[in-house]
Design an enzyme around this catalytic site. Structure first.
Site, PDB file in Angstrom:
ATOM      1  N   ASP A  82       0.855  -1.195   0.000  1.00  0.00           N
ATOM      2  CA  ASP A  82       0.000   0.000   0.000  1.00  0.00           C
ATOM      3  C   ASP A  82       0.896   1.252   0.000  1.00  0.00           C
ATOM      4  OD1 ASP A  82      -2.429   1.361   0.179  1.00  0.00           O
ATOM      5  OD2 ASP A  82      -2.449   1.324   2.373  1.00  0.00           O
ATOM      6  N   ASP A 104       2.838   4.981  -5.481  1.00  0.00           N
ATOM      7  CA  ASP A 104       2.066   6.209  -5.260  1.00  0.00           C
ATOM      8  C   ASP A 104       2.913   7.420  -5.634  1.00  0.00           C
ATOM      9  OD1 ASP A 104       0.606   8.339  -4.470  1.00  0.00           O
ATOM     10  OD2 ASP A 104       0.288   7.686  -2.403  1.00  0.00           O
ATOM     11  N   GLU A 134      -1.512   5.910  -8.602  1.00  0.00           N
ATOM     12  CA  GLU A 134      -2.494   6.901  -8.133  1.00  0.00           C
ATOM     13  C   GLU A 134      -2.325   8.207  -8.891  1.00  0.00           C
ATOM     14  OE1 GLU A 134      -3.377   7.105  -3.975  1.00  0.00           O
ATOM     15  OE2 GLU A 134      -3.646   9.268  -3.997  1.00  0.00           O
ATOM     16  N   GLY A 181      -7.953   8.351   7.088  1.00  0.00           N
ATOM     17  CA  GLY A 181      -8.148   8.648   8.502  1.00  0.00           C
ATOM     18  C   GLY A 181      -9.603   8.781   8.910  1.00  0.00           C
TER      19      GLY A 181
HETATM   20  P1  13P Z   1      -9.068   4.710   5.535  1.00  0.00           P
HETATM   21  O1  13P Z   1      -8.194   5.584   6.365  1.00  0.00           O
HETATM   22  O2  13P Z   1     -10.328   5.413   5.138  1.00  0.00           O
HETATM   23  O3  13P Z   1      -9.338   3.399   6.162  1.00  0.00           O
HETATM   24  O4  13P Z   1      -8.274   4.421   4.155  1.00  0.00           O
HETATM   25  C1  13P Z   1      -7.265   3.447   4.112  1.00  0.00           C
HETATM   26  C2  13P Z   1      -6.476   3.493   2.855  1.00  0.00           C
HETATM   27  O5  13P Z   1      -6.798   4.157   1.894  1.00  0.00           O
HETATM   28  C3  13P Z   1      -5.254   2.672   2.811  1.00  0.00           C
HETATM   29  O6  13P Z   1      -4.529   2.874   1.642  1.00  0.00           O
HETATM   30  O1  G3H Z   2      -3.266   4.847   3.669  1.00  0.00           O
HETATM   31  C1  G3H Z   2      -2.611   4.577   4.653  1.00  0.00           C
HETATM   32  C2  G3H Z   2      -2.958   3.407   5.485  1.00  0.00           C
HETATM   33  O2  G3H Z   2      -4.017   3.692   6.353  1.00  0.00           O
HETATM   34  C3  G3H Z   2      -1.743   2.912   6.184  1.00  0.00           C
HETATM   35  O3  G3H Z   2      -1.379   3.753   7.223  1.00  0.00           O
HETATM   36  O4  G3H Z   2       1.046   4.240   6.861  1.00  0.00           O
HETATM   37  O5  G3H Z   2      -0.008   4.433   9.138  1.00  0.00           O
HETATM   38  O6  G3H Z   2       0.372   2.188   8.098  1.00  0.00           O
HETATM   39  P1  G3H Z   2       0.106   3.650   7.871  1.00  0.00           P
HETATM   40 ZN    ZN Z   3      -4.596   4.856   0.855  1.00  0.00          ZN
END
Ligand code: 13P
Ligand code: G3H
Ligand code: ZN
Length: 309
Positions: A82, A104, A134, A181
């Site tokens: 991610d 990203d 993205e 968030g």
């Molecule tokens: P949320 O903060 O809405 O759960 O989104 C998570 C996200 O986009 C992780 O890449």
């Molecule tokens: O989009 C971000 C995710 O919620 C992951 O968050 O980088 O704090 O693990 P993090």
């Molecule tokens: Zn995200």
């Protein structure tokens, strides 16, 4: 049962009115709660690891946990990076055995985003790994910008088409009003569905990804606050909006905040109600169960993905 890419699951979701949940994982209980839910609901599943999660858990651990989950449940699972912010982290995850990576480049100018994405696509595809990119920026309410300024950062449909054609990316995360968030909107929740429809009509074969898609479930915010938390004013994306988005090319829906809230609410409740207990299994077990129930609800009632294996 294996680690799989998103190719097959996205191909099916793209021509149907359901989406695949992509859930962020950080430890064993989170992995278990999610995979148990996907197994009960018989739904395709993406488990995603952020750079922060990879660092927290240390690189080998989450990979091994996901391998264990596949063995334990018999499910096919996609393991996805991610928000990979550069080539190096994407390459590391490809080399480690991830089946999907997100590069990203959204903070970069258009041409730089294209160049970075192309570099990752070339390396990942050569190793049988798929790539999400993205385009557009997810604003946060803390940015305190006007509605017009906010939508100026949304994904431009013509650019999305050019971006996909020039990079050969497998899926595209777009900005239509969500943010990461627990504090997503100050006033009424708003997603730019006209923009989503236009993007989908220009690149109908590209699976689209919705980041920042937690609903910030009231049940868990309230429970956190009831047991000493201070999470006032939290506001997420209404469930009807997520359901609607799955009709216009959104194939992957990212959820992290709702997992955090579900887990924290249970831990808070347990520790306040049972102050003399100190066995972590006593509070991590209920937290795992809460995650399972919440993920089942998402898959079944929001993503419409039950029994789609
Ligand atoms: P949320 O903060 O809405 O759960 O989104 C998570 C996200 O986009 C992780 O890449
Ligand atoms: O989009 C971000 C995710 O919620 C992951 O968050 O980088 O704090 O693990 P993090
Ligand atoms: Zn995200």
């Amino acid at each position: 049962m294996a680690l799989v890419t998103t190719k097959e699951m996205f191909a099916k979701a793209l021509v149907s009115d359901y989406a695949i949940g992509a859930f962020n994982v950080n430890n064993m209980e989170i992995v278990q709660g999610i995979v148990d839910a996907a197994k009960i609901e018989q739904a395709p599943l993406i488990l995603q690891v952020s750079a922060g999660a990879r660092k927290y858990a240390r690189p080998a651990y989450l990979l091994k946990l996901v391998e264990a989950a596949i063995e334990d449940t018999g499910l096919d699972i996609c393991l996805h990076l991610d928000h990979g912010e550069d080539f190096d982290i994407c390459k590391k995850c490809v080399d480690d055995g991830f089946t999907s990576v997100m590069v990203d480049g959204s903070k970069h100018p258009f041409e730089e985003n294209i160049a970075l994405t192309k570099q990752v696509v070339e390396y990942a595809h050569a190793h049988g790994v798929v790539v999400e990119a993205e385009l557009g920026k997810l604003a946060g309410v803390e940015d305190s910008i006007s509605v017009d300024e906010r939508s100026a950062k949304f994904t431009d449909p013509a650019e999305a088409q050019e971006f996909v054609e020039r990079t050969g990316v497998d899926s595209l995360a777009i900005a239509i009003g969500t943010s990461h968030g627990a504090y997503k909107f100050k006033g009424d929740p708003y997603l730019d569905f006209d923009r989503l429809k236009e993007i989908h009509s220009l690149i109908p074969e590209t699976p689209l990804v919705l980041h920042g898609a937690s609903t910030v479930l009231k049940e868990f915010v309230d429970r956190c606050n009831e047991y000493g938390g201070q999470i006032p004013g939290a506001q997420g994306v209404p469930e009807e909006m997520i359901r609607e988005a799955t009709k216009y090319g959104i194939c992957k829906v990212n959820i992290d905040t709702d997992l955090r809230l579900a887990m924290t609410a249970e831990v808070r409740r347990f520790l306040i109600e049972s102050p003399s207990e100190f066995d972590p299994r006593k509070y991590l077990g209920p937290a795992r169960d809460a995650i399972q129930r919440m993920v089942q609800h998402k898959i079944r009632d929001v993503l419409n993905a039950s029994n789609t294996l």
